[in-house]
Design a protein around this motif. Structure first.
Motif, PDB file in Angstrom:
ATOM      1  N   VAL A 192      -7.936  13.196  -0.573  1.00 39.82           N
ATOM      2  CA  VAL A 192      -6.990  12.811  -1.526  1.00 39.82           C
ATOM      3  C   VAL A 192      -6.718  11.381  -1.402  1.00 39.82           C
ATOM      4  N   TYR A 193      -7.147  10.591  -2.585  1.00 40.85           N
ATOM      5  CA  TYR A 193      -6.992   9.312  -2.535  1.00 40.85           C
ATOM      6  C   TYR A 193      -6.058   8.951  -3.307  1.00 40.85           C
ATOM      7  N   GLU A 194      -4.848   8.094  -2.526  1.00 41.49           N
ATOM      8  CA  GLU A 194      -3.835   7.792  -3.164  1.00 41.49           C
ATOM      9  C   GLU A 194      -3.970   6.373  -3.818  1.00 41.49           C
ATOM     10  N   LEU A 195      -4.115   6.035  -5.070  1.00 44.30           N
ATOM     11  CA  LEU A 195      -4.300   4.669  -5.583  1.00 44.30           C
ATOM     12  C   LEU A 195      -3.339   3.880  -6.027  1.00 44.30           C
ATOM     13  N   THR A 196      -3.139   2.744  -5.595  1.00 47.45           N
ATOM     14  CA  THR A 196      -2.030   1.734  -5.903  1.00 47.45           C
ATOM     15  C   THR A 196      -2.796   0.368  -5.992  1.00 47.45           C
ATOM     16  N   GLY A 197      -1.900  -0.623  -6.603  1.00 47.73           N
ATOM     17  CA  GLY A 197      -2.454  -2.113  -6.624  1.00 47.73           C
ATOM     18  C   GLY A 197      -2.087  -2.637  -5.265  1.00 47.73           C
ATOM     19  N   PRO A 198      -2.205  -3.894  -4.955  1.00 49.04           N
ATOM     20  CA  PRO A 198      -1.999  -4.387  -3.453  1.00 49.04           C
ATOM     21  C   PRO A 198      -0.429  -4.824  -3.586  1.00 49.04           C
ATOM     22  N   ASP A 258      -3.506   3.002   0.495  1.00 46.10           N
ATOM     23  CA  ASP A 258      -4.900   2.419   0.926  1.00 46.10           C
ATOM     24  C   ASP A 258      -5.990   3.321   0.182  1.00 46.10           C
ATOM     25  N   GLY A 259      -5.827   3.899  -0.986  1.00 47.19           N
ATOM     26  CA  GLY A 259      -6.979   4.831  -1.365  1.00 47.19           C
ATOM     27  C   GLY A 259      -8.142   4.151  -1.798  1.00 47.19           C
TER      28      GLY A 259
END
Length: 286
Positions: A192-198, A258-259
């Motif tokens: 499960v890749y949780e994707l956010t910007g920085p 950190d995805g």
């Protein structure tokens, strides 16, 4: 997983991987289009899954599923309008089970952070009986340039029911890179890749970044959810989209993840970079 240092604008998967035929549902949307482009650049075949495609696909018509899956080894699942909408979990779950029975090896689900229905859809895909990866995303940066908020940017006012709440906007190019890696590389099954910007930005911060990128004054104006619902209905969008703002207002998604780094070995693109490139491409030209 090995570190990858490819440009954010280029596919990050290996071009030497065996060629696949991949069903890309939502293949003309913000992420699906990018996924299809990357797959093609890597030598794979991207079968666009939509009601108007040469091989039609409809989430709500299971008689279209067999033909869409014929010869396919993997599928990218992007449900429109959103996994939070009524009936989405049932449709996605049924399709995932159908795909597993058809021998599909990998399913990659586009999901949303903090949505209970989205998490139910994730569970349905994970339990379907095939390889799976979840790409769980923050709000897309491209919402400001390619869909919901583009007209507002052009008008110079983001009138939204978000107050001072913050969101770690994710670039759709990063989403596509992660999805293509999961579709074509080993090592992503069950992730499960949780994707956010920085970084976290309020919508007022986003307006300031957009102003800097376009050279125009773009302001943020807070409004009530009901007013937003009426505005969406006036432009032909489901008023229920307004309810998604509650996921920002209560702070559940006001954190970074950190995805992108886990999946690709690099950092996600910043919102300022997105805004600069979108402005340079002419997406906000009147």
């Amino acid at each position: 997983m090995n570190e990858k240092t490819n440009s954010t604008q280029q596919p990050t998967t290996s071009a030497t991987a065996a060629a696949r035929t991949v069903l890309v549902t939502g293949g003309t949307g913000k992420t699906g289009r990018r996924v299809a482009e990357r797959l093609t650049a890597l030598g794979h075949t991207a079968r666009i899954g939509s009601r108007t495609a040469p091989v039609p696909f409809d989430w709500n018509d299971d008689t279209t599923w067999d033909a869409a899956l014929d010869g396919v080894s993997a599928a990218y699942l992007a449900y429109y309008p959103d996994l939070a909408f009524p009936g989405a979990v049932e449709s996605v779950g049924a399709f995932a089970r159908h795909a597993a029975k058809a021998g599909i090896e990998r399913l990659v689900l586009l999901s949303g952070r903090g949505e209970e229905a989205a998490q139910a859809a994730e569970a349905a895909v994970a339990e379907a009986g095939t390889g799976w990866t979840v790409v769980r995303c923050a709000w897309f940066s491209q919402n400001f340039s390619e869909s919901f908020f583009r007209d507002a940017v052009l008008a110079g006012e983001l009138a939204l029911p978000t107050g001072t709440a913050v969101e770690p906007f994710i670039d759709a190019d990063d989403i596509a890179d992660v999805a293509v890696a999961a579709l074509t590389e080993d090592g992503h099954d069950g992730e499960v890749y949780e994707l956010t910007g920085p970084r976290l930005l309020s919508f007022a911060d986003a307006a300031a970044e957009l102003s800097a990128a376009t050279g125009r004054d773009i302001r943020f104006t807070p409004i009530a959810v009901e007013e937003c619902r009426e505005m969406l209905a006036a432009i032909g969008l489901p008023g229920d989209f307004a309810d998604l703002f509650t996921l920002i207002l209560d702070g559940r998604n006001a954190c970074l993840a950190d995805g992108v780094r886990r999946a690709l070995g690099r950092e996600p693109r910043d919102f300022a970079d997105f805004a600069r490139d979108a402005a340079a491409s002419g997406l906000w030209n009147v």
